[in-house]
Design an enzyme around this catalytic site. Structure first.
Site, mmCIF file in Angstrom:
data_model
loop_
_atom_site.group_PDB
_atom_site.id
_atom_site.type_symbol
_atom_site.label_atom_id
_atom_site.label_comp_id
_atom_site.label_asym_id
_atom_site.label_seq_id
_atom_site.Cartn_x
_atom_site.Cartn_y
_atom_site.Cartn_z
ATOM 1 N N HIS A 1 0.843 -1.209 0.000
ATOM 2 C CA HIS A 1 0.000 0.000 0.000
ATOM 3 C C HIS A 1 0.875 1.254 0.000
ATOM 4 O O HIS A 1 0.629 2.209 -0.733
ATOM 5 C CB HIS A 1 -0.870 0.064 1.274
ATOM 6 C CG HIS A 1 -1.906 -0.999 1.407
ATOM 7 N ND1 HIS A 1 -2.050 -1.761 2.547
ATOM 8 C CD2 HIS A 1 -2.866 -1.423 0.553
ATOM 9 C CE1 HIS A 1 -3.059 -2.595 2.401
ATOM 10 N NE2 HIS A 1 -3.567 -2.422 1.190
ATOM 11 N N LYS B 1 -15.785 -7.457 4.287
ATOM 12 C CA LYS B 1 -14.683 -7.867 5.172
ATOM 13 C C LYS B 1 -14.991 -7.506 6.618
ATOM 14 O O LYS B 1 -15.614 -6.475 6.884
ATOM 15 C CB LYS B 1 -13.388 -7.145 4.770
ATOM 16 C CG LYS B 1 -12.817 -7.557 3.423
ATOM 17 C CD LYS B 1 -11.529 -6.790 3.143
ATOM 18 C CE LYS B 1 -10.937 -7.133 1.789
ATOM 19 N NZ LYS B 1 -9.864 -6.196 1.409
ATOM 20 N N ARG C 1 -2.168 -6.166 -8.217
ATOM 21 C CA ARG C 1 -1.147 -7.195 -7.973
ATOM 22 C C ARG C 1 -1.301 -8.296 -9.024
ATOM 23 O O ARG C 1 -1.338 -8.023 -10.197
ATOM 24 C CB ARG C 1 -1.297 -7.737 -6.540
ATOM 25 C CG ARG C 1 -1.005 -6.687 -5.477
ATOM 26 C CD ARG C 1 -1.444 -7.147 -4.123
ATOM 27 N NE ARG C 1 -2.878 -7.423 -4.140
ATOM 28 C CZ ARG C 1 -3.601 -7.758 -3.092
ATOM 29 N NH1 ARG C 1 -3.026 -7.908 -1.929
ATOM 30 N NH2 ARG C 1 -4.894 -7.960 -3.192
ATOM 31 N N SER D 1 -2.932 -7.597 3.248
ATOM 32 C CA SER D 1 -3.169 -7.413 4.681
ATOM 33 C C SER D 1 -3.576 -8.744 5.329
ATOM 34 O O SER D 1 -3.189 -9.031 6.463
ATOM 35 C CB SER D 1 -4.290 -6.387 4.906
ATOM 36 O OG SER D 1 -3.917 -5.146 4.375
HETATM 37 O O1 PNS Z 1 -8.761 -2.641 0.376
HETATM 38 P P1 PNS Z 1 -10.094 -3.088 -0.168
HETATM 39 O O2 PNS Z 1 -10.905 -3.781 0.913
HETATM 40 O O3 PNS Z 1 -9.977 -3.916 -1.406
HETATM 41 O O4 PNS Z 1 -10.856 -1.736 -0.590
HETATM 42 C C1 PNS Z 1 -12.201 -1.779 -1.035
HETATM 43 C C2 PNS Z 1 -12.856 -0.410 -0.799
HETATM 44 C C3 PNS Z 1 -12.835 -0.054 0.680
HETATM 45 C C4 PNS Z 1 -12.099 0.641 -1.603
HETATM 46 C C5 PNS Z 1 -14.336 -0.508 -1.311
HETATM 47 O O5 PNS Z 1 -15.009 -1.509 -0.601
HETATM 48 C C6 PNS Z 1 -15.065 0.829 -1.203
HETATM 49 O O6 PNS Z 1 -14.912 1.683 -2.055
HETATM 50 N N1 PNS Z 1 -15.874 1.011 -0.113
HETATM 51 C C7 PNS Z 1 -16.593 2.247 0.110
HETATM 52 C C8 PNS Z 1 -18.090 2.059 -0.196
HETATM 53 C C9 PNS Z 1 -18.330 2.061 -1.689
HETATM 54 O O7 PNS Z 1 -18.195 3.053 -2.385
HETATM 55 N N2 PNS Z 1 -18.688 0.864 -2.218
HETATM 56 C C10 PNS Z 1 -18.893 0.649 -3.632
HETATM 57 C C11 PNS Z 1 -17.566 0.251 -4.269
HETATM 58 S S1 PNS Z 1 -17.765 -0.053 -5.993
#
Ligand code: PNS
Length: 166
Positions: A18, A42, A91, A129
């Site tokens: 990150h 998650k 990745r 993570s």
């Molecule tokens: O590190 P991650 O868990 O892959 O990140 C995913 C994240 C947090 C970027 C995604 O779940 C997100 O954008 N969450 C905020 C809510 C939202 O906008 N959801 C729609 C995503 S298309």
């Protein structure tokens, strides 16, 4: 032109992968917002406050980086703060479908919002993570995977959680 991007993620916890993406974004764009967000699929191990604290510490020398957290949609936040693009690390091929789905959804929700993928550094290709948490929970050495300044705090926190579960 002044460009603001956001590096969103769960950061549970932040890894060297990150940090590499944040650093590279900070050299390419004028302003980088690091968004510590909720991923509804998650269950986090670290609280939002802990994750923000770790990120603030590891980005403290980067003048154009700001760490935030918010509830709600990323696409909506980007609209409100005039964010030009989302920057994410990509990745192995296994990331692609999930990232592609999010990029398309965010573009549908906010047509001005681009998603830019930076290829993960070869050292971080298979770093996540979840892997950090698994290794730490079994007493393994995570010093090659997370920033040095927060390594022992992550180890202690995970050890504490382990003791509670035992
Ligand atoms: O590190 P991650 O868990 O892959 O990140 C995913 C994240 C947090 C970027 C995604 O779940 C997100 O954008 N969450 C905020 C809510 C939202 O906008 N959801 C729609 C995503 S298309």
């Amino acid at each position: 032109m002044n460009k603001t991007v956001i590096c969103p993620g769960s950061f549970d916890p932040v890894t060297l992968g990150h940090l590499d993406i944040i650093k590279r974004a900070a050299t390419m764009f004028d302003r980088v917002i690091v968004g510590v967000l909720v991923n509804s699929s998650k269950t986090p191990c670290f609280s939002i406050e802990e994750r923000i604290e770790f990120l603030k510490e590891v980005t403290k020398d980067m003048e154009n980086v700001e760490v935030v957290s918010f509830a709600g949609l990323l696409a909506e936040y980007c609209r409100q703060r005039n964010v030009d693009a989302i920057v994410k690390g990509l990745r192995a091929v296994s990331d692609f479908e999930y990232e592609f789905q999010m990029a398309i959804t965010n573009k549908k929700l906010n047509p001005h919002l681009e998603t830019i993928f930076l290829m993960a550094d070869s050292d971080s290709m298979y770093l996540s993570s979840s892997m950090v948490k698994e290794v730490a929970s079994m007493g393994g050495d995570i010093s090659n995977f997370v920033p040095q300044c927060i390594c022992s705090r992550i180890e202690k926190r995970i050890a504490k959680l382990q003791n509670k579960e035992d």
